[in-house]
Structures are given as structure tokens and as C-alpha cells.
Design a protein around this motif. Sequence first.
Motif, PDB file in Angstrom:
ATOM      1  N   THR A  80      38.982  48.604  43.030  1.00 44.70           N
ATOM      2  CA  THR A  80      39.836  48.441  44.208  1.00 44.70           C
ATOM      3  C   THR A  80      39.817  49.698  45.069  1.00 44.70           C
ATOM      4  OG1 THR A  80      41.257  46.991  42.899  1.00 44.70           O
ATOM      5  CG2 THR A  80      42.147  47.809  44.969  1.00 44.70           C
ATOM      6  N   PHE A  81      39.892  50.861  44.422  1.00 43.50           N
ATOM      7  CA  PHE A  81      39.850  52.116  45.168  1.00 43.50           C
ATOM      8  C   PHE A  81      38.490  52.300  45.833  1.00 43.50           C
ATOM      9  CE2 PHE A  81      39.459  56.770  45.532  1.00 43.50           C
ATOM     10  CZ  PHE A  81      40.633  57.058  46.196  1.00 43.50           C
ATOM     11  N   ALA A  82      37.422  51.960  45.116  1.00 44.35           N
ATOM     12  CA  ALA A  82      36.081  52.062  45.703  1.00 44.35           C
ATOM     13  C   ALA A  82      35.953  51.143  46.912  1.00 44.35           C
ATOM     14  CB  ALA A  82      35.021  51.723  44.658  1.00 44.35           C
ATOM     15  N   ALA A 100      35.682  55.492  40.425  1.00 46.03           N
ATOM     16  CA  ALA A 100      35.458  54.964  41.771  1.00 46.03           C
ATOM     17  C   ALA A 100      34.562  55.867  42.607  1.00 46.03           C
ATOM     18  CB  ALA A 100      36.797  54.762  42.481  1.00 46.03           C
ATOM     19  N   MET A 101      34.779  57.184  42.551  1.00 45.04           N
ATOM     20  CA  MET A 101      33.964  58.098  43.354  1.00 45.04           C
ATOM     21  C   MET A 101      32.492  58.037  42.951  1.00 45.04           C
ATOM     22  SD  MET A 101      35.922  59.696  45.565  1.00 45.04           S
ATOM     23  CE  MET A 101      37.569  60.347  45.855  1.00 45.04           C
ATOM     24  N   LEU A 102      32.243  57.920  41.632  1.00 43.21           N
ATOM     25  CA  LEU A 102      30.861  57.821  41.170  1.00 43.21           C
ATOM     26  C   LEU A 102      30.262  56.467  41.526  1.00 43.21           C
ATOM     27  CD1 LEU A 102      29.205  59.995  39.570  1.00 43.21           C
ATOM     28  CD2 LEU A 102      31.641  60.445  39.753  1.00 43.21           C
ATOM     29  N   PHE A 131      45.497  38.587  38.725  1.00 49.89           N
ATOM     30  CA  PHE A 131      45.632  40.036  38.708  1.00 49.89           C
ATOM     31  C   PHE A 131      46.990  40.422  39.282  1.00 49.89           C
ATOM     32  CE2 PHE A 131      41.008  39.454  39.086  1.00 49.89           C
ATOM     33  CZ  PHE A 131      40.609  40.170  37.965  1.00 49.89           C
ATOM     34  N   THR A 132      47.608  41.402  38.659  1.00 53.18           N
ATOM     35  CA  THR A 132      48.834  41.955  39.217  1.00 53.18           C
ATOM     36  C   THR A 132      48.482  42.701  40.499  1.00 53.18           C
ATOM     37  OG1 THR A 132      49.750  42.213  37.008  1.00 53.18           O
ATOM     38  CG2 THR A 132      50.786  43.477  38.770  1.00 53.18           C
ATOM     39  N   ASP A 133      49.127  42.337  41.578  1.00 54.34           N
ATOM     40  CA  ASP A 133      48.780  42.905  42.888  1.00 54.34           C
ATOM     41  C   ASP A 133      49.485  44.242  43.063  1.00 54.34           C
ATOM     42  OD1 ASP A 133      48.017  43.429  45.420  1.00 54.34           O
ATOM     43  OD2 ASP A 133      49.037  41.746  46.353  1.00 54.34           O
ATOM     44  N   VAL A 134      48.889  45.300  42.504  1.00 51.75           N
ATOM     45  CA  VAL A 134      49.489  46.620  42.634  1.00 51.75           C
ATOM     46  C   VAL A 134      48.942  47.371  43.841  1.00 51.75           C
ATOM     47  CG1 VAL A 134      49.936  46.844  40.175  1.00 51.75           C
ATOM     48  CG2 VAL A 134      47.769  47.643  41.090  1.00 51.75           C
ATOM     49  N   GLY A 135      47.825  46.899  44.400  1.00 53.26           N
ATOM     50  CA  GLY A 135      47.224  47.599  45.528  1.00 53.26           C
ATOM     51  C   GLY A 135      47.965  47.391  46.820  1.00 53.26           C
ATOM     52  N   GLY A 136      48.427  46.160  47.028  1.00 53.46           N
ATOM     53  CA  GLY A 136      49.186  45.851  48.228  1.00 53.46           C
ATOM     54  C   GLY A 136      48.482  46.241  49.499  1.00 53.46           C
ATOM     55  N   GLU A 137      49.275  46.622  50.493  1.00 58.60           N
ATOM     56  CA  GLU A 137      48.716  46.926  51.799  1.00 58.60           C
ATOM     57  C   GLU A 137      48.028  48.281  51.859  1.00 58.60           C
ATOM     58  OE1 GLU A 137      53.225  46.935  52.446  1.00 58.60           O
ATOM     59  OE2 GLU A 137      51.877  46.536  50.775  1.00 58.60           O
ATOM     60  N   SER A 173      24.515  39.627  51.666  1.00 61.86           N
ATOM     61  CA  SER A 173      25.208  40.896  51.436  1.00 61.86           C
ATOM     62  C   SER A 173      24.225  42.033  51.229  1.00 61.86           C
ATOM     63  CB  SER A 173      26.113  40.786  50.200  1.00 61.86           C
ATOM     64  OG  SER A 173      27.090  39.780  50.353  1.00 61.86           O
ATOM     65  N   ASP A 174      24.713  43.244  51.491  1.00 61.92           N
ATOM     66  CA  ASP A 174      23.946  44.445  51.170  1.00 61.92           C
ATOM     67  C   ASP A 174      24.270  44.941  49.765  1.00 61.92           C
ATOM     68  OD1 ASP A 174      22.611  45.063  53.815  1.00 61.92           O
ATOM     69  OD2 ASP A 174      24.714  44.984  54.440  1.00 61.92           O
ATOM     70  N   ALA A 175      25.497  44.720  49.319  1.00 61.28           N
ATOM     71  CA  ALA A 175      25.908  45.194  48.007  1.00 61.28           C
ATOM     72  C   ALA A 175      27.069  44.354  47.515  1.00 61.28           C
ATOM     73  CB  ALA A 175      26.305  46.667  48.051  1.00 61.28           C
ATOM     74  N   LEU A 176      27.283  44.387  46.211  1.00 57.80           N
ATOM     75  CA  LEU A 176      28.520  43.866  45.631  1.00 57.80           C
ATOM     76  C   LEU A 176      29.020  44.891  44.630  1.00 57.80           C
ATOM     77  CD1 LEU A 176      28.327  42.720  42.458  1.00 57.80           C
ATOM     78  CD2 LEU A 176      27.137  40.840  43.547  1.00 57.80           C
ATOM     79  N   ILE A 177      30.321  44.916  44.426  1.00 59.40           N
ATOM     80  CA  ILE A 177      30.922  45.803  43.432  1.00 59.40           C
ATOM     81  C   ILE A 177      31.856  44.977  42.556  1.00 59.40           C
ATOM     82  CG2 ILE A 177      30.711  47.922  44.777  1.00 59.40           C
ATOM     83  CD1 ILE A 177      33.623  47.640  45.619  1.00 59.40           C
ATOM     84  N   GLU A 178      31.824  45.266  41.267  1.00 58.81           N
ATOM     85  CA  GLU A 178      32.677  44.533  40.332  1.00 58.81           C
ATOM     86  C   GLU A 178      33.084  45.463  39.201  1.00 58.81           C
ATOM     87  OE1 GLU A 178      31.879  43.554  37.066  1.00 58.81           O
ATOM     88  OE2 GLU A 178      29.709  43.845  36.929  1.00 58.81           O
ATOM     89  N   GLY A 179      34.242  45.171  38.600  1.00 60.76           N
ATOM     90  CA  GLY A 179      34.773  46.013  37.542  1.00 60.76           C
ATOM     91  C   GLY A 179      35.139  45.246  36.303  1.00 60.76           C
ATOM     92  N   PHE A 180      34.436  44.142  36.026  1.00 60.81           N
ATOM     93  CA  PHE A 180      34.711  43.353  34.832  1.00 60.81           C
ATOM     94  C   PHE A 180      34.082  44.004  33.599  1.00 60.81           C
ATOM     95  CE2 PHE A 180      34.431  39.895  38.175  1.00 60.81           C
ATOM     96  CZ  PHE A 180      35.811  39.771  38.320  1.00 60.81           C
ATOM     97  N   ARG A 181      34.507  43.563  32.439  1.00 62.65           N
ATOM     98  CA  ARG A 181      33.886  44.022  31.207  1.00 62.65           C
ATOM     99  C   ARG A 181      32.443  43.522  31.157  1.00 62.65           C
ATOM    100  NH1 ARG A 181      38.114  42.341  26.638  1.00 62.65           N
ATOM    101  NH2 ARG A 181      36.499  43.196  25.246  1.00 62.65           N
ATOM    102  N   PRO A 182      31.549  44.242  30.463  1.00 66.68           N
ATOM    103  CA  PRO A 182      30.149  43.823  30.393  1.00 66.68           C
ATOM    104  C   PRO A 182      30.002  42.375  29.931  1.00 66.68           C
ATOM    105  CG  PRO A 182      30.376  46.018  29.493  1.00 66.68           C
ATOM    106  CD  PRO A 182      31.775  45.522  29.756  1.00 66.68           C
ATOM    107  N   GLY A 183      29.161  41.647  30.641  1.00 61.62           N
ATOM    108  CA  GLY A 183      28.894  40.257  30.284  1.00 61.62           C
ATOM    109  C   GLY A 183      29.676  39.229  31.067  1.00 61.62           C
ATOM    110  N   VAL A 184      30.771  39.649  31.712  1.00 61.63           N
ATOM    111  CA  VAL A 184      31.604  38.672  32.428  1.00 61.63           C
ATOM    112  C   VAL A 184      30.848  38.081  33.616  1.00 61.63           C
ATOM    113  CG1 VAL A 184      33.691  38.370  33.819  1.00 61.63           C
ATOM    114  CG2 VAL A 184      33.788  39.643  31.664  1.00 61.63           C
ATOM    115  N   MET A 185      30.238  38.917  34.441  1.00 61.90           N
ATOM    116  CA  MET A 185      29.513  38.395  35.600  1.00 61.90           C
ATOM    117  C   MET A 185      28.354  37.505  35.152  1.00 61.90           C
ATOM    118  SD  MET A 185      30.813  39.307  38.564  1.00 61.90           S
ATOM    119  CE  MET A 185      29.544  39.415  39.830  1.00 61.90           C
TER     120      MET A 185
END
Length: 360
Positions: free
Chosen positions: A19-21, A165-167, A46-52, A81-93
Amino acid sequence: MKPLSGLRILEFDGLGPVTFAGMMLADLGAEILRLTRAPIAGTPVFTDVGGEVLHRARPAVDVDLKNPADLARVQALIASSDALIEGFRPGVMERLGLGPEVCAELNPRLVFGRITGWGQSGPMARQVGHDLNYIALSGALSMMGEPDRPPRPPLNVVGDYGGGAMLLVTGVLAALLEARTTGRGRVVDAAMTDGSALLTSLFHALGARGLWNETRGSNLLDGGAPFYRCYACRDGRFVAVGALEPQFYAALLEGLGIPPAEAPQFDMGSWPVLHARFAAAFAARDRDDWAARFAGTDACVTPVLTMAEAPGHPHNAARATFVDQGVVQPAPAPRFDDEPPAVTPQPAPLSLDEALARWR
């Protein structure tokens, strides 16, 4: 126009670093669609902690990847798309039918950014964990906190955001640059264990030269030095002291009224005595008194501001480091060409059909 204008990125909604990335990439101008799992019986997955704040600058698009029609629409988005980003555990996608190999067939130039705690490989890759676990395994956590107490969690900025996220952002941008010349995308495997370990590079270098030891609170940058730590003031608030260089240390002593002959800077044997002396001095006045006393000097003394106080500080205000979009929040960074930062609010959600129409 922002630096990443024209880039299209799909963000598979999650918590923490992805989300931060996504926020950082959107702040830099990328057009991002945040694919969210549709609520079940009115309860978000997902718990919506990011909000606005963390969800700013990109619309949410509800999808049901178990629905073949939705899956086909997402595949069409991937093809554009040019890129996609995801943060699931390995194998989910892969189980969803959207692993890197499938996506590469849909779009050979796609950059596939993955962020996890342990990485895509290794004996712990599929094990659960959180930021604290990842930085514990990398060695970073062992250096934080008081020497006679357990290590102190440094919020989740070292693993989730700094090492994660930065990496991920760095890796995705590097792969996008390569794809422009080769026409081939990459899979970016950003692991918070790897990233937080990378952040400790300086301390490995110092340790190899005998300039760092593993006893917390006894080194130059971990609070062991009396001239690089925080002190409590009379009003219960704090100042941060970072007078590392000799000339800055001299300015610190002058401001505290301590003769240099009584406070040798790099005599480590005298550090405990200097800790106590500096602590007593700072405890005699309020935080803002000290801030005024050291303002404009080279002593490297600053007030420790709370989150509520930081936006009002004259320096932060002059640079518009924080903005108020109904919620006070950090502005995008870094900035370019001295242009003042601006926040794009969280747009209204889109349907999958609206998202496809936008990206045709």
C-alpha cells in the motif's frame, strides 16, 4: 507533469508495504488502479487502515478473481499495464491464475513486483510473520533499544516501509527502465528480511573495522555517545542531540555552558559521566527554551516534535512538508524542480468496466 506520468500500474490491494509503495508510485505520477477484493456480506476482506492517506491518488476497483468474467477483465488490464505490485504470500497469485508466467504471456514487458516478509524462496518463505519478525531475523532489531532491556520495536518503518516498500519501488523502477530497452519485464522479489538487512550495511562495515559492537547503547549511533542521543527536558518533552563532528560538539558544549576541557568528546570511558552531566543540564530548562537557545547554531540540537506538532514547525510549514486534505498528512516526496508538493486525493471507486475503458 510528474516523473512517472504515463506509467500504468496495477496494485493488488493489501496491507503494509504494498500500500505504501502504491502511494509512492502514485505520488510520483504513475496511473494506478488499486484492485480490491469485493466485500463479503458487508465486511471488507482487508481492514482499511490506509484510508484517504495511504490510498490517495488512485481509485479502488472491486474484483472477484474467482469469477471468470472478472478474471478475464483483470487479465485485459494486465495486458495494458507497465507493472503490477502485490504483497500476497508466495503462491497466492499463482493459485489465482495470475502468476508471473501467466502475466508474461499476456504482456512480455510487464514488471511483476512482489513484496513479502521472507521472500519468494527459502525455508521460511511460506511462514507467517510481521515486520518485527523480519527485522529480528535480519539482525536490524538487535541494535535498537536500551542495553539492559529487550530490543524496542522501531514502529514498522524499518521492515515494512524502509526495507520493504522502498526496495519494492526501487526494484520496480529499475526493471521498468530495463524493459524500455529490452522489451522484457522482470519479476522483482522484494523481501523485508533482505531489505532491512541491507539497511544495516554501515554497521557491518563499522563492525569489520572494530568500530561497532553488539552491546546496544554503547556505540556512536545507538545512544551510547552522549552527543548523539535524546534528552528529557524540564517540561517532560525531549530534545535530539546529533553533534557528531568536533566543531558541532564544541557548539553544543558552548550552549550547555560546559568547558571543553571537562568534556573530551571521544574518550569513551568518560561517556557515562558526560551522559549524566548533559542529562542534568537539559533537565534544567523546557524543551522549547533549548530549541530557542540552539536555533541558528551548529550544535545540531532540535526539539523532538510530536506528530501533531511537526506540521506547524516553521521549517516544515515553509517547505509544505505536510498538507491538509481534510486529514493532515505528509506531502509527496521527493520533490522535483523546486515545485511545491501537491496531494491528489483518493478518487471515487471505479467498476472493472470503467477501469478497462480508461486503459484502452
